[in-house]
Design a protein around this motif. Structure first.
Motif, PDB file in Angstrom:
ATOM      1  N   LYS A 239      -3.635   5.412 -12.072  1.00 44.27           N
ATOM      2  CA  LYS A 239      -4.897   6.017 -11.625  1.00 44.27           C
ATOM      3  C   LYS A 239      -5.819   6.159 -12.829  1.00 44.27           C
ATOM      4  O   LYS A 239      -5.621   7.030 -13.677  1.00 44.27           O
ATOM      5  CB  LYS A 239      -4.651   7.402 -11.030  1.00 44.27           C
ATOM      6  CG  LYS A 239      -3.919   7.423  -9.716  1.00 44.27           C
ATOM      7  CD  LYS A 239      -3.666   8.869  -9.309  1.00 44.27           C
ATOM      8  CE  LYS A 239      -2.622   8.950  -8.222  1.00 44.27           C
ATOM      9  NZ  LYS A 239      -2.143  10.326  -8.029  1.00 44.27           N
TER      10      LYS A 239
ATOM     11  N   TYR B  43     -14.351   6.864  -3.697  1.00 44.73           N
ATOM     12  CA  TYR B  43     -13.061   6.237  -3.404  1.00 44.73           C
ATOM     13  C   TYR B  43     -12.311   7.089  -2.383  1.00 44.73           C
ATOM     14  O   TYR B  43     -12.564   8.290  -2.230  1.00 44.73           O
ATOM     15  CB  TYR B  43     -12.228   6.041  -4.671  1.00 44.73           C
ATOM     16  CG  TYR B  43     -11.972   7.295  -5.460  1.00 44.73           C
ATOM     17  CD1 TYR B  43     -10.927   8.164  -5.117  1.00 44.73           C
ATOM     18  CD2 TYR B  43     -12.760   7.630  -6.553  1.00 44.73           C
ATOM     19  CE1 TYR B  43     -10.681   9.318  -5.838  1.00 44.73           C
ATOM     20  CE2 TYR B  43     -12.527   8.783  -7.279  1.00 44.73           C
ATOM     21  CZ  TYR B  43     -11.489   9.616  -6.918  1.00 44.73           C
ATOM     22  OH  TYR B  43     -11.259  10.770  -7.635  1.00 44.73           O
TER      23      TYR B  43
ATOM     24  N   VAL C 212     -14.820   2.442  -2.136  1.00 46.61           N
ATOM     25  CA  VAL C 212     -13.500   1.833  -2.297  1.00 46.61           C
ATOM     26  C   VAL C 212     -12.478   2.566  -1.440  1.00 46.61           C
ATOM     27  O   VAL C 212     -12.433   3.803  -1.421  1.00 46.61           O
ATOM     28  CB  VAL C 212     -13.068   1.840  -3.774  1.00 46.61           C
ATOM     29  CG1 VAL C 212     -11.601   1.438  -3.917  1.00 46.61           C
ATOM     30  CG2 VAL C 212     -13.963   0.915  -4.593  1.00 46.61           C
TER      31      VAL C 212
ATOM     32  N   ASP D  86      -2.791   1.297  -2.348  1.00 46.26           N
ATOM     33  CA  ASP D  86      -1.728   1.420  -3.342  1.00 46.26           C
ATOM     34  C   ASP D  86      -0.749   2.485  -2.868  1.00 46.26           C
ATOM     35  O   ASP D  86      -1.129   3.643  -2.676  1.00 46.26           O
ATOM     36  CB  ASP D  86      -2.316   1.794  -4.704  1.00 46.26           C
ATOM     37  CG  ASP D  86      -1.275   1.762  -5.815  1.00 46.26           C
ATOM     38  OD1 ASP D  86      -0.318   2.560  -5.756  1.00 46.26           O
ATOM     39  OD2 ASP D  86      -1.423   0.949  -6.744  1.00 46.26           O
TER      40      ASP D  86
ATOM     41  N   THR E 186      -8.837  -3.529  -9.498  1.00 46.59           N
ATOM     42  CA  THR E 186      -9.610  -2.319  -9.259  1.00 46.59           C
ATOM     43  C   THR E 186     -10.999  -2.447  -9.862  1.00 46.59           C
ATOM     44  O   THR E 186     -12.006  -2.120  -9.215  1.00 46.59           O
ATOM     45  CB  THR E 186      -8.899  -1.085  -9.832  1.00 46.59           C
ATOM     46  OG1 THR E 186      -7.634  -0.932  -9.194  1.00 46.59           O
ATOM     47  CG2 THR E 186      -9.726   0.172  -9.603  1.00 46.59           C
TER      48      THR E 186
ATOM     49  N   GLU F 223     -12.528   4.231 -14.089  1.00 47.39           N
ATOM     50  CA  GLU F 223     -12.963   2.932 -13.578  1.00 47.39           C
ATOM     51  C   GLU F 223     -13.967   3.064 -12.444  1.00 47.39           C
ATOM     52  O   GLU F 223     -14.687   2.110 -12.143  1.00 47.39           O
ATOM     53  CB  GLU F 223     -11.759   2.126 -13.091  1.00 47.39           C
ATOM     54  CG  GLU F 223     -10.915   1.524 -14.188  1.00 47.39           C
ATOM     55  CD  GLU F 223      -9.912   0.523 -13.652  1.00 47.39           C
ATOM     56  OE1 GLU F 223     -10.045  -0.676 -13.977  1.00 47.39           O
ATOM     57  OE2 GLU F 223      -8.997   0.937 -12.914  1.00 47.39           O
ATOM     58  N   TYR F 224     -14.008   4.230 -11.798  1.00 46.42           N
ATOM     59  CA  TYR F 224     -14.903   4.409 -10.660  1.00 46.42           C
ATOM     60  C   TYR F 224     -16.295   4.875 -11.077  1.00 46.42           C
ATOM     61  O   TYR F 224     -17.150   5.108 -10.226  1.00 46.42           O
ATOM     62  CB  TYR F 224     -14.282   5.394  -9.660  1.00 46.42           C
ATOM     63  CG  TYR F 224     -13.044   4.835  -9.009  1.00 46.42           C
ATOM     64  CD1 TYR F 224     -13.122   4.059  -7.866  1.00 46.42           C
ATOM     65  CD2 TYR F 224     -11.785   5.052  -9.576  1.00 46.42           C
ATOM     66  CE1 TYR F 224     -11.987   3.514  -7.291  1.00 46.42           C
ATOM     67  CE2 TYR F 224     -10.640   4.514  -9.001  1.00 46.42           C
ATOM     68  CZ  TYR F 224     -10.746   3.754  -7.866  1.00 46.42           C
ATOM     69  OH  TYR F 224      -9.624   3.212  -7.299  1.00 46.42           O
TER      70      TYR F 224
ATOM     71  N   SER G 100      -8.512   2.617  -1.384  1.00 49.20           N
ATOM     72  CA  SER G 100      -7.343   2.170  -2.135  1.00 49.20           C
ATOM     73  C   SER G 100      -6.238   1.719  -1.189  1.00 49.20           C
ATOM     74  O   SER G 100      -6.025   2.297  -0.123  1.00 49.20           O
ATOM     75  CB  SER G 100      -6.832   3.300  -3.024  1.00 49.20           C
ATOM     76  OG  SER G 100      -5.608   2.943  -3.642  1.00 49.20           O
TER      77      SER G 100
ATOM     78  N   VAL H 210      -9.147  -2.139  -1.853  1.00 50.19           N
ATOM     79  CA  VAL H 210      -8.653  -2.672  -3.123  1.00 50.19           C
ATOM     80  C   VAL H 210      -7.204  -2.247  -3.322  1.00 50.19           C
ATOM     81  O   VAL H 210      -6.884  -1.057  -3.247  1.00 50.19           O
ATOM     82  CB  VAL H 210      -9.491  -2.163  -4.313  1.00 50.19           C
ATOM     83  CG1 VAL H 210      -8.969  -2.765  -5.625  1.00 50.19           C
ATOM     84  CG2 VAL H 210     -10.961  -2.511  -4.128  1.00 50.19           C
ATOM     85  N   GLY H 211      -6.319  -3.213  -3.588  1.00 51.38           N
ATOM     86  CA  GLY H 211      -4.949  -2.831  -3.887  1.00 51.38           C
ATOM     87  C   GLY H 211      -3.992  -4.000  -3.897  1.00 51.38           C
ATOM     88  O   GLY H 211      -4.378  -5.156  -3.708  1.00 51.38           O
TER      89      GLY H 211
END
Length: 327
Positions: free
Chosen positions: A48, A67, A30, A34, A16, A52-53, A32, A105-106
């Motif tokens: 979660k 995201y 992004v 997931d 991530t 990070e974002y 996800s 991303v995942g």
């Protein structure tokens, strides 16, 4: 050749952070991939980390990277691969239409495969009772089960991969019981041409990461989170079907696992086995023709830098000026 990026890898490898870093430097958003982060309230156990974002820029500012496909479903809804592919197509098309870079991303292999290889899906509900019944059956036994329902098979592609075989049985039995199979009401496939990056670590380091992250999640209140979800009306069986943290903590709270030390031991081992299955899935994607560019193990910054350099070398359409300034 390319107009998007995919960053995949097993659990606890920092994918991530790598994906967000690429998006931050390339006017990206992004998406996800997931299977548990799609659900609201599965926060600690699904990892979660919304912090990070938000990343620091060279000018010292804080940049919020957009995201998608996090917190888009409610329990007890069963969010399927069909749901994911539909929503991801819409998100990717919207990102591209705004002139931005989609960064998927995942680590959920089926979600990633559905996007990268463009699965053709039909609208048949997931049959969890049937899936439980088929658990542990060999590929030969599953093939016999499919033939028993469908009869002669004119196409053997469903027999080559376990997930395809399970889904074929599910569809065949749905039809046999009078269900009507219709083509998925899927939005048009976007012009999605991703450069696919993989990131992981040597097995020993990955195991250490898994162990440290699990300790952190338990300290952050994982057990309390699962209890709270159950108290809101979600049954233990549904929680167990979510797998890993939610499955084992639900069993612990029901008294099926004796003590927190045993919970940690069993869950740590299960997550390690899950990471191996993820890597096996990604190798399977490569055998089916998906080119994955594996980044060298290193810091998040080193992996982002390697990815950006490769993106520039590959002439990722529309992002040359961004990449040259970033590298």
């Amino acid at each position: 050749m390319y107009n998007a990026v995919v960053v995949l890898g097993p659990t606890a490898c920092g994918k991530t952070a790598v994906g967000v870093g690429i998006a931050a430097q390339c006017n990206g958003e992004v998406v996800s991939a997931d299977s548990r982060q799609v659900y609201r309230h599965l926060d600690i156990g699904s990892g979660k980390d919304f912090g990070e974002y938000t990343v620091a820029t060279a000018a010292g500012d804080r940049l919020q990277v957009p995201y998608h496909l996090i917190d888009v479903a409610q329990l007890p809804q069963e969010y399927s691969v069909y749901d994911y592919q539909r929503d991801a197509y819409q998100s990717i098309a919207s990102i591209l239409a705004r002139g931005r870079l989609p960064v998927v991303v995942g680590g959920t292999g089926m979600y990633l495969d559905a996007l990268v290889r463009g699965y053709d899906l039909v609208r048949v509900p997931t049959n969890e009772a049937l899936r439980q019944e088929l658990t542990g059956m060999s590929m030969d036994e599953l093939a016999q089960r499919l033939r028993a329902v469908r009869g002669a098979l004119h196409n053997n592609t469903d027999l080559t991969e376990r997930h395809r075989l399970l889904r074929a049985i599910e569809i065949a039995e749905f039809q046999a019981n009078g269900g009507e199979v219709v083509e998925a009401d899927m939005p048009p496939r976007p012009d999605f041409r991703p450069l696919v990056f993989g990131t992981t670590f040597p097995r020993d380091q990955l195991r250490q990461n898994v162990k440290a992250r699990l300790r952190s999640r338990l300290k952050e209140g994982l057990i309390q989170e699962v209890q709270s979800i159950h108290d809101s009306g979600i049954g233990w069986e549904r929680l167990e079907r979510l797998g890993l943290e939610y499955k084992f903590v639900a069993q612990f709270l029901q008294g099926k696992i004796a003590g927190e030390d045993e919970l940690f031991s069993q869950l740590n081992r299960a997550i390690g086995q899950f990471a191996k299955r993820q890597e096996t899935w990604f190798r399977g994607m490569e055998r089916k023709g998906v080119k994955i560019h594996w980044l060298a193990p290193g810091t998040v910054e080193q992996r982002i830098g390697e990815a950006l350099a490769m993106m520039s070398a590959c002439g990722l359409s529309g992002w040359t000026s961004c990449l040259s300034s970033a590298t």
